[in-house]
Design a protein around this motif. Structure first.
Motif, mmCIF file in Angstrom:
data_model
loop_
_atom_site.group_PDB
_atom_site.id
_atom_site.type_symbol
_atom_site.label_atom_id
_atom_site.label_comp_id
_atom_site.label_asym_id
_atom_site.label_seq_id
_atom_site.Cartn_x
_atom_site.Cartn_y
_atom_site.Cartn_z
ATOM 1 N N SER A 137 0.290 28.714 -13.620
ATOM 2 C CA SER A 137 0.877 29.843 -14.101
ATOM 3 C C SER A 137 1.767 29.264 -15.374
ATOM 4 C CB SER A 137 1.761 30.841 -13.103
ATOM 5 O OG SER A 137 2.701 31.544 -13.726
ATOM 6 N N ASP B 95 -3.921 33.982 -15.618
ATOM 7 C CA ASP B 95 -4.156 34.767 -14.341
ATOM 8 C C ASP B 95 -3.583 34.548 -13.230
ATOM 9 O OD1 ASP B 95 -6.399 36.239 -15.475
ATOM 10 O OD2 ASP B 95 -8.100 34.852 -14.906
ATOM 11 N N GLN C 219 -0.168 34.067 -12.995
ATOM 12 C CA GLN C 219 1.213 34.455 -12.869
ATOM 13 C C GLN C 219 1.539 35.601 -12.109
ATOM 14 O OE1 GLN C 219 1.885 37.561 -16.465
ATOM 15 N NE2 GLN C 219 -0.068 37.104 -17.028
ATOM 16 N N ASN D 256 3.168 39.079 -9.874
ATOM 17 C CA ASN D 256 2.739 40.487 -9.944
ATOM 18 C C ASN D 256 3.254 41.625 -10.763
ATOM 19 O OD1 ASN D 256 0.591 39.671 -8.074
ATOM 20 N ND2 ASN D 256 1.803 40.507 -6.207
ATOM 21 N N TYR E 252 -0.469 37.238 -23.285
ATOM 22 C CA TYR E 252 0.386 36.796 -22.445
ATOM 23 C C TYR E 252 1.704 36.932 -23.422
ATOM 24 C CZ TYR E 252 3.294 33.958 -19.436
ATOM 25 O OH TYR E 252 3.979 33.477 -18.415
ATOM 26 N N LYS F 36 2.276 42.855 -19.913
ATOM 27 C CA LYS F 36 1.625 43.434 -18.537
ATOM 28 C C LYS F 36 1.773 44.842 -18.695
ATOM 29 C CE LYS F 36 3.289 39.818 -15.335
ATOM 30 N NZ LYS F 36 4.174 39.699 -14.288
ATOM 31 N N ARG G 284 -5.260 43.807 -17.835
ATOM 32 C CA ARG G 284 -5.738 43.093 -16.649
ATOM 33 C C ARG G 284 -4.598 42.409 -15.752
ATOM 34 N NH1 ARG G 284 -9.911 38.332 -17.676
ATOM 35 N NH2 ARG G 284 -9.284 36.599 -16.060
ATOM 36 N N TYR G 285 -3.426 42.542 -16.407
ATOM 37 C CA TYR G 285 -2.255 42.117 -15.482
ATOM 38 C C TYR G 285 -1.197 43.166 -15.093
ATOM 39 C CZ TYR G 285 -4.130 38.095 -18.286
ATOM 40 O OH TYR G 285 -4.851 37.577 -18.964
ATOM 41 N N ARG H 225 -7.914 40.593 -10.636
ATOM 42 C CA ARG H 225 -7.237 39.303 -11.339
ATOM 43 C C ARG H 225 -7.649 37.952 -10.462
ATOM 44 N NH1 ARG H 225 -1.927 37.389 -12.137
ATOM 45 N NH2 ARG H 225 -1.146 39.300 -11.515
#
Length: 239
Positions: free
Chosen positions: A59, A87, A89, A91, A121, A124, A131-132, A142
């Motif tokens: 991460s 991907d 990282q 939640n 990135y 979020k 996606r995050y 993810r």
């Protein structure tokens, strides 16, 4: 043949000490740095039974990059680089779980390869960072994408440094204490059914490789909000 995966949770970081979740992208605590020594010494004895490590993935958060740097230093000194991947990282979108711009990280971690980090990135919360998002669907999707990426890679053994929430709730269902690790193989997957990617844990790490983690699994997705928002409170982790 898919690679074996060694999944590691980062060592204790500053936000873990007193549950201060407003600390932005926290670094390791003094105890966390000491935990990395325990991790390193254990991995030196365990990894030869898994095979030659071909890739270190992490991460892009400070605590995971530090854990990789300190806990896997002998592998890095042998020539392996850390590859950062968004991907893996954590939640939530709390400050402690929101990363730092790659341009800043690259200055502090010059030996890390950030070339493949998603340009969105550490976002979020905007549509671009969907996606995050902090939702059950986004996180479990993810996790599947992260596994799909590794499943088809040519390496035989891959070490990944990530986070307890993502590893437990999004991917494996298993608990990870700070700096603890678990070893997995991919289960056989029938491509014609387009089934999910699943992992089978080695008996060697049922209590965690360091023996620090709870043994009873939970269902993947447990505690995650159906829609982006605040999850159920995490169960108390062991001291």
């Amino acid at each position: 043949m898919p690679p074996a995966l060694v999944l590691i949770r980062h060592a204790q970081a500053l936000h873990n000490v007193n549950k201060e979740y407003d600390i932005p992208d926290p670094v390791l605590s003094e105890l966390g740095e000491k935990q990395c020594i325990d991790l390193r010494e254990k991995l030196k004895t365990v990894l030869p039974t898994v095979g030659k490590v071909d890739l270190i993935m992490s991460s892009p958060m400070r605590r995971t990059l530090q854990t990789a740097k300190l806990g896997l230093n002998w592998l890095i000194e042998s020539g392996l680089k850390i590859e950062a991947n968004a991907d893996w990282q954590e939640n939530s979108a709390k400050p402690c779980d929101t990363g730092t711009n790659v341009s800043e990280l690259a200055k502090d971690f010059p030996n890390v390869n950030f070339d493949n980090v998603d340009p969105v990135y550490p976002d979020k919360t905007s549509p671009a960072g969907a996606r995050y998002a902090h939702s059950k669907k986004a996180i479990t999707t993810r996790a599947q994408l992260a596994l799909e990426h590794l499943y088809s890679r040519p390496e035989k053994v891959i070490v990944v440094v990530s986070h307890s929430g993502f590893l437990r709730q999004g991917m494996t269902g298993f608990w990870f204490f700070n700096a603890d690790f678990r070893i997995f193989d991919f289960e056989e997957r029938k491509k014609e059914t387009n089934g999910p990617y699943k992992l089978k844990q080695w008996d060697l790490t049922t209590k965690g490789g360091l023996g620090w983690s709870w043994t009873d699994p939970v269902e993947v997705g447990d505690g995650l909000p159906e829609d982006e928002g605040i999850p159920e409170a995490d169960r108390k982790l062991p001291e």
